[in-house]
Scaffold this motif. Structure first.
Motif, PDB file in Angstrom:
ATOM      1  N   UNK A  79       0.859  -1.189   0.000  1.00 51.47           N
ATOM      2  CA  UNK A  79       0.000   0.000   0.000  1.00 51.47           C
ATOM      3  C   UNK A  79       0.889   1.231   0.000  1.00 51.47           C
ATOM      4  N   UNK A  80       0.507   2.232  -0.764  1.00 51.92           N
ATOM      5  CA  UNK A  80       1.311   3.437  -0.855  1.00 51.92           C
ATOM      6  C   UNK A  80       0.521   4.691  -0.546  1.00 51.92           C
ATOM      7  N   UNK A  81       1.248   5.766  -0.255  1.00 55.52           N
ATOM      8  CA  UNK A  81       0.664   7.075   0.052  1.00 55.52           C
ATOM      9  C   UNK A  81       1.342   8.109  -0.847  1.00 55.52           C
ATOM     10  N   UNK A  82       0.583   8.970  -1.533  1.00 57.39           N
ATOM     11  CA  UNK A  82       1.211   9.962  -2.412  1.00 57.39           C
ATOM     12  C   UNK A  82       1.893  11.080  -1.636  1.00 57.39           C
ATOM     13  N   UNK A  83       2.848  11.716  -2.292  1.00 53.91           N
ATOM     14  CA  UNK A  83       3.556  12.870  -1.754  1.00 53.91           C
ATOM     15  C   UNK A  83       3.080  14.123  -2.494  1.00 53.91           C
ATOM     16  N   UNK A  84       2.981  15.264  -1.815  1.00 56.92           N
ATOM     17  CA  UNK A  84       2.533  16.489  -2.490  1.00 56.92           C
ATOM     18  C   UNK A  84       3.376  16.873  -3.701  1.00 56.92           C
ATOM     19  N   UNK A  85       4.614  16.396  -3.758  1.00 60.98           N
ATOM     20  CA  UNK A  85       5.477  16.748  -4.893  1.00 60.98           C
ATOM     21  C   UNK A  85       5.088  16.006  -6.163  1.00 60.98           C
ATOM     22  N   UNK A  86       4.155  15.037  -6.060  1.00 60.95           N
ATOM     23  CA  UNK A  86       3.720  14.321  -7.248  1.00 60.95           C
ATOM     24  C   UNK A  86       4.348  12.956  -7.424  1.00 60.95           C
ATOM     25  N   UNK A  87       5.043  12.485  -6.408  1.00 61.23           N
ATOM     26  CA  UNK A  87       5.610  11.143  -6.430  1.00 61.23           C
ATOM     27  C   UNK A  87       4.973  10.334  -5.299  1.00 61.23           C
ATOM     28  N   UNK A  88       5.273   9.050  -5.252  1.00 62.43           N
ATOM     29  CA  UNK A  88       4.874   8.263  -4.093  1.00 62.43           C
ATOM     30  C   UNK A  88       5.679   8.722  -2.887  1.00 62.43           C
ATOM     31  N   UNK A  89       5.027   8.824  -1.723  1.00 60.63           N
ATOM     32  CA  UNK A  89       5.728   9.309  -0.544  1.00 60.63           C
ATOM     33  C   UNK A  89       6.029   8.255   0.493  1.00 60.63           C
ATOM     34  N   UNK A  90       5.272   7.157   0.471  1.00 62.06           N
ATOM     35  CA  UNK A  90       5.435   6.157   1.528  1.00 62.06           C
ATOM     36  C   UNK A  90       4.865   4.826   1.049  1.00 62.06           C
ATOM     37  N   UNK A  91       5.563   3.735   1.400  1.00 57.59           N
ATOM     38  CA  UNK A  91       5.126   2.401   1.003  1.00 57.59           C
ATOM     39  C   UNK A  91       5.279   1.447   2.181  1.00 57.59           C
ATOM     40  N   UNK A  92       4.268   0.622   2.385  1.00 58.86           N
ATOM     41  CA  UNK A  92       4.365  -0.509   3.297  1.00 58.86           C
ATOM     42  C   UNK A  92       4.092  -1.775   2.509  1.00 58.86           C
ATOM     43  N   UNK A  93       4.896  -2.827   2.725  1.00 58.78           N
ATOM     44  CA  UNK A  93       4.751  -4.060   1.949  1.00 58.78           C
ATOM     45  C   UNK A  93       4.907  -5.277   2.844  1.00 58.78           C
ATOM     46  N   UNK A  94       4.175  -6.330   2.497  1.00 62.99           N
ATOM     47  CA  UNK A  94       4.295  -7.622   3.176  1.00 62.99           C
ATOM     48  C   UNK A  94       4.592  -8.677   2.120  1.00 62.99           C
ATOM     49  N   UNK A  95       5.701  -9.377   2.298  1.00 63.69           N
ATOM     50  CA  UNK A  95       6.106 -10.443   1.382  1.00 63.69           C
ATOM     51  C   UNK A  95       5.919 -11.785   2.083  1.00 63.69           C
ATOM     52  N   UNK A  96       5.298 -12.735   1.417  1.00 60.40           N
ATOM     53  CA  UNK A  96       5.061 -14.054   1.998  1.00 60.40           C
ATOM     54  C   UNK A  96       5.676 -15.134   1.114  1.00 60.40           C
ATOM     55  N   UNK A  97       6.355 -16.098   1.744  1.00 54.49           N
ATOM     56  CA  UNK A  97       6.876 -17.242   1.003  1.00 54.49           C
ATOM     57  C   UNK A  97       5.884 -18.386   1.084  1.00 54.49           C
ATOM     58  N   UNK A  98       6.043 -19.369   0.193  1.00 57.65           N
ATOM     59  CA  UNK A  98       5.153 -20.523   0.232  1.00 57.65           C
ATOM     60  C   UNK A  98       5.403 -21.390   1.461  1.00 57.65           C
TER      61      UNK A  98
END
Length: 208
Positions: A79-98
């Motif tokens: 999931x990401x959050x935009x930055x006022x400058x016009x780029x992505x500002x923040x990302x959280x990620x969850x990676x799962x293995x089999x």
């Protein structure tokens, strides 16, 4: 997400703690890297035309750590959050293995965050104090309340990049196109995960 290559065993020269069995079965990786950038500062990380945002810069460190320790993931959620400058500002990620291993990763341009990392197994936990991507102390805590131990090495910062340059020169001199310390397969695995995170967050750049 397309099927990814099977995870490899970390190189014993680069990961003695992981290969020694002292952690037992590694189950989790937690990693964060955040740095505040003033919107008025004009830094290139805030420019969409230069593929700005934290993911392809700060985010490469937690993602590469996770894919190195656990191998390529089976699934990626982000999931990401935009930055006022016009780029992505923040990302959280969850990676799962089999196999049920999981990495929880975070990167941001909005704040200075601890920039620490943890590798946790059934027999113990490794904690890398911030910034985790620099050489420095590593704290090992056995599961069940054993005596913690600290492994100390000289701390360096960005000047440590000269080791990388020297390794590149050695491999080129020997007619090699990659190094066993960071094989091409590792870099490809990292990039594929970041591409999937971008897809999940809707991050795109001019010209794509």
């Amino acid at each position: 997400m397309p099927a990814l290559p099977s995870p490899r065993t970390p190189d014993p020269l680069a990961a003695p703690a992981l290969n020694s069995g002292m952690l037992g079965e590694v189950r989790s990786v937690l990693a964060d890297m955040g740095e505040y950038f003033d919107p008025a500062g004009g830094h290139r990380i805030l420019r969409a035309d230069l593929a700005g945002g934290p993911l392809l810069d700060l985010g490469t460190y937690p993602v590469s750590l996770a894919t190195w320790v656990l191998g390529p993931p089976e699934t990626v959620q982000a999931s990401g959050v935009p930055h006022p400058a016009g780029v992505n500002g923040q990302v959280g990620a969850v990676l799962n293995s089999e196999r049920g291993e999981q990495a929880v990763l975070h990167t941001t341009l909005f704040s200075d965050t601890p920039t620490t990392a943890t590798v946790a197994g059934t027999e113990g936990t490794l904690h890398l104090p911030g910034p985790f991507y620099h050489p420095g102390d590593v704290l090992f805590t056995p599961t069940g309340g054993g005596t913690p131990r600290t492994y100390t090495e000289p701390r360096t910062a960005h000047e440590g990049l000269h080791f990388e340059a020297a390794e590149v020169a050695r491999r080129i001199k020997n007619g090699q196109s990659e190094t066993p310390l960071r094989p091409l397969a590792d870099s490809i695995a990292t990039m594929r995960v970041m591409d999937e995170i971008r897809h999940r967050c809707g991050i795109s750049f001019p010209g794509e």
